[in-house]
Design an enzyme around this catalytic site. Structure first.
Site, PDB file in Angstrom:
ATOM      1  N   LYS A 106       0.830  -1.230   0.000  1.00 17.20           N
ATOM      2  CA  LYS A 106       0.000   0.000   0.000  1.00 17.20           C
ATOM      3  C   LYS A 106       0.849   1.258   0.000  1.00 17.20           C
ATOM      4  O   LYS A 106       0.482   2.263  -0.623  1.00 17.20           O
ATOM      5  CB  LYS A 106      -0.954   0.010   1.189  1.00 17.20           C
ATOM      6  N   VAL A 133      -5.236  -3.334   0.828  1.00 14.99           N
ATOM      7  CA  VAL A 133      -6.197  -2.640   1.696  1.00 14.99           C
ATOM      8  C   VAL A 133      -7.044  -3.656   2.436  1.00 14.99           C
ATOM      9  O   VAL A 133      -7.718  -4.493   1.827  1.00 14.99           O
ATOM     10  CB  VAL A 133      -7.131  -1.717   0.864  1.00 14.99           C
ATOM     11  N   ILE A 137     -10.199  -8.825   3.357  1.00 14.24           N
ATOM     12  CA  ILE A 137     -11.522  -8.337   2.918  1.00 14.24           C
ATOM     13  C   ILE A 137     -11.500  -8.026   1.427  1.00 14.24           C
ATOM     14  O   ILE A 137     -10.692  -7.219   0.972  1.00 14.24           O
ATOM     15  CB  ILE A 137     -11.933  -7.048   3.679  1.00 14.24           C
ATOM     16  N   GLY A 188       1.401  -8.851  19.826  1.00  8.88           N
ATOM     17  CA  GLY A 188       1.915  -8.951  18.452  1.00  8.88           C
ATOM     18  C   GLY A 188       1.081  -8.203  17.424  1.00  8.88           C
ATOM     19  O   GLY A 188       1.304  -8.334  16.227  1.00  8.88           O
ATOM     20  N   GLU A 191       3.631  -3.098  15.991  1.00  7.68           N
ATOM     21  CA  GLU A 191       5.069  -3.215  15.763  1.00  7.68           C
ATOM     22  C   GLU A 191       5.828  -2.564  16.909  1.00  7.68           C
ATOM     23  O   GLU A 191       5.279  -1.725  17.631  1.00  7.68           O
ATOM     24  CB  GLU A 191       5.447  -2.446  14.490  1.00  7.68           C
ATOM     25  N   ASP A 202      -0.419   4.392   7.780  1.00  6.20           N
ATOM     26  CA  ASP A 202      -0.849   3.162   7.092  1.00  6.20           C
ATOM     27  C   ASP A 202      -2.284   3.324   6.584  1.00  6.20           C
ATOM     28  O   ASP A 202      -2.587   3.003   5.420  1.00  6.20           O
ATOM     29  CB  ASP A 202      -0.743   1.987   8.083  1.00  6.20           C
ATOM     30  N   LYS A 206      -3.978   3.524   2.558  1.00  7.42           N
ATOM     31  CA  LYS A 206      -5.135   2.734   2.124  1.00  7.42           C
ATOM     32  C   LYS A 206      -6.272   3.659   1.680  1.00  7.42           C
ATOM     33  O   LYS A 206      -6.985   3.368   0.717  1.00  7.42           O
ATOM     34  CB  LYS A 206      -5.580   1.818   3.269  1.00  7.42           C
TER      35      LYS A 206
HETATM   36  N1  HSE Z   1      -0.432  -2.710  10.261  1.00  9.13           N
HETATM   37  C1  HSE Z   1      -1.698  -2.864   9.614  1.00  9.13           C
HETATM   38  C2  HSE Z   1      -2.799  -2.932  10.632  1.00  9.13           C
HETATM   39  C3  HSE Z   1      -1.800  -4.096   8.765  1.00  9.13           C
HETATM   40  O1  HSE Z   1      -2.565  -2.808  11.837  1.00  9.13           O
HETATM   41  O2  HSE Z   1      -3.936  -3.087  10.229  1.00  9.13           O
HETATM   42  C4  HSE Z   1      -1.038  -3.971   7.467  1.00  9.13           C
HETATM   43  O3  HSE Z   1      -1.512  -2.923   6.708  1.00  9.13           O
END
Ligand code: HSE
Length: 435
Positions: A106, A133, A137, A188, A191, A202, A206
């Site tokens: 992305k 994205v 889904i 987990g 990050e 992020d 998207k």
């Molecule tokens: N790090 C993203 C999230 C997943 O927490 O949804 C990968 O895009």
């Protein structure tokens, strides 16, 4: 029966998703062949380190560090390295060599999608990115294909699972942001460096991809107004809850008409209050969902796992089978050429309702003075509630929900309110959708 054609598949990257893609290609080879009309042969897996630990046991002879050589000999290339380089150069080289490419990247699509689409168009091959994205889904194809004969007016998405997990934890346990983030990291979901998720980057990538498809125009990351969740406090969440709202990090792409018949599209990511009974309000934990409004279809919602090895691999495999079928049946790759050029509107053009939390002196005339300032700035109050603050006889908590107002009018109102001597503090200013 004629012999089935074999298509060579190069896999670039073997992290969580890549390892699951390799597993499916090897374990489900017969099923994939029957659905595709060709055998999909995993020709190799390009990695940085040959002996790194993997989630899945895979034949060692498949691994190589020479991604360029692997790409040159492939019919289909799956890019799951992520980031800008070397992913960008490898994808371009694959497209120029006539391979179709499947990617989940992305960040690269939001930053430099037009270069990649143009290269795919020029080579007459397919570039697919369902996995970019909302993980598993199916949302790219429904927006691009199933709704191609409709007019989409708005897309609202919970497209980042990490932030949804954190906000959901805060909502259900009363935790502060930092504690909920630590919990997400220990499980987990987040990050070690959570910046891209918690600051909304992020989700913004998207949002740019969804907006480009929904409005047939190219939106890049710089067109997306972006605000993350690191400033959302336990007090914001509690106040929202008390007023019947839940706070979600939403990616919003919205058509905005102007009085002169013009208008455009605004794309933004920010923490948003939603009524608790809104369909997106029910999206818990690390799940994702995308809510689409279209002129003829009405409201649609797509829900599922937005991350994770196997779920994201499912989206990659769907694209791979589709691209492989095209190679079997022939015909040009799908073009991503935009068909309209709508204006990209900044956040200033957007009108939304706002929630404002104020800590005020509990004295006669305070409400009237605050209401007067809202009126002077043309911001209409929809709900105003007062409660005694922390049991104190001298201060009170005031919660205001406005009717739709522009960012500029709201900001000027808040500045004016801050200047009143009866205001102890402005505790929160958040946008509201779905009312
Ligand atoms: N790090 C993203 C999230 C997943 O927490 O949804 C990968 O895009």
């Amino acid at each position: 029966m004629p012999e089935m054609k074999t298509l060579k598949v190069a896999l670039l990257g073997c992290g969580n998703v890549g390892a699951q893609v390799a597993r499916i290609l090897l374990d489900d080879a017969d099923i994939l062949a029957s659905r595709t009309g060709a055998r999909l042969e995993l020709a190799g897996i390009a990695v940085r380190t040959l002996d790194a630990p993997r989630d899945v046991e895979l034949p060692q002879h498949l691994f190589t560090t020479d991604a360029e050589a692997l790409v040159k000999d492939a019919d289909l290339v799956i890019e799951l390295i992520g980031g800008i380089e070397p992913a960008r150069s490898l994808i371009l080289s694959a497209l120029q060599n006539g391979a179709s490419v499947v990617t989940g990247n992305k960040a690269l699509l939001a930053q430099d999608g037009p270069t990649l689409y143009a290269a795919a168009d020029q080579a007459g091959v397919q570039l697919s990115y369902e996995a970019a994205v909302a993980g598993a889904i199916p949302i790219i194809r429904p927006i691009r294909d199933s709704l191609a004969g409709d007019r989409i007016t708005r897309v609202l998405g919970i497209v980042n699972g990490t932030t949804n997990f954190i906000l959901d934890q805060m909502d259900s346990t009363g935790a502060q942001f930092s504690d909920a983030l630590a919990e997400a990291q220990s499980l987990g979901f987040a990050e070690a460096d959570p910046t891209a998720d918690v600051e909304g980057h992020d989700a913004a990538s998207k949002a740019a991809i969804l907006a480009s498809l929904a409005f047939h125009t190219r939106f890049a990351l710089e067109n997306v107004h972006c605000q993350g969740i690191s400033e959302v406090s336990a007090a914001d969440i509690a106040a929202a809850k008390d007023a019947g709202f839940v706070i979600k990090l939403l990616a919003i792409a919205e058509k905005i008409d102007s009085a002169d018949g013009g208008g455009g599209v605004s794309v933004r990511v920010h923490p948003t209050l939603l009524p608790r009974d809104h369909p997106l309000g029910a999206v818990r934990g690390a799940f994702n969902a995308v809510f689409v409004e279209a002129e003829n279809a009405g409201e649609l919602m797509f829900y599922g796992q937005g991350a994770g090895g196997a779920p994201t691999a499912s989206a990659v495999m769907g694209d791979l089978v589709s691209a492989a079928r095209r190679l079997v049946l022939g015909g040009p790759g799908r073009t991503e050429t935009p068909t309209s050029q709508v204006d990209v509107l900044g956040i200033d053009a957007v009108t939304t309702s706002y929630y404002i939390g104020l800590d005020v002196a509990d004295q006669p005339g305070v409400l009237a003075r605050i209401a007067q300032l809202f009126a002077e700035h043309g911001v209409s109050i929809e709900i105003m509630r007062q409660s005694v603050h922390n049991g104190s006889a001298e201060s009170a908590e005031l919660r205001i929900v406005t009717h739709r107002a522009t960012e500029a009018a709201l900001a000027a109102t808040v500045e004016a309110v801050k200047g009143l001597d009866v205001i102890n503090s402005v505790t929160s200013v958040l946008r509201v959708e779905g009312v």
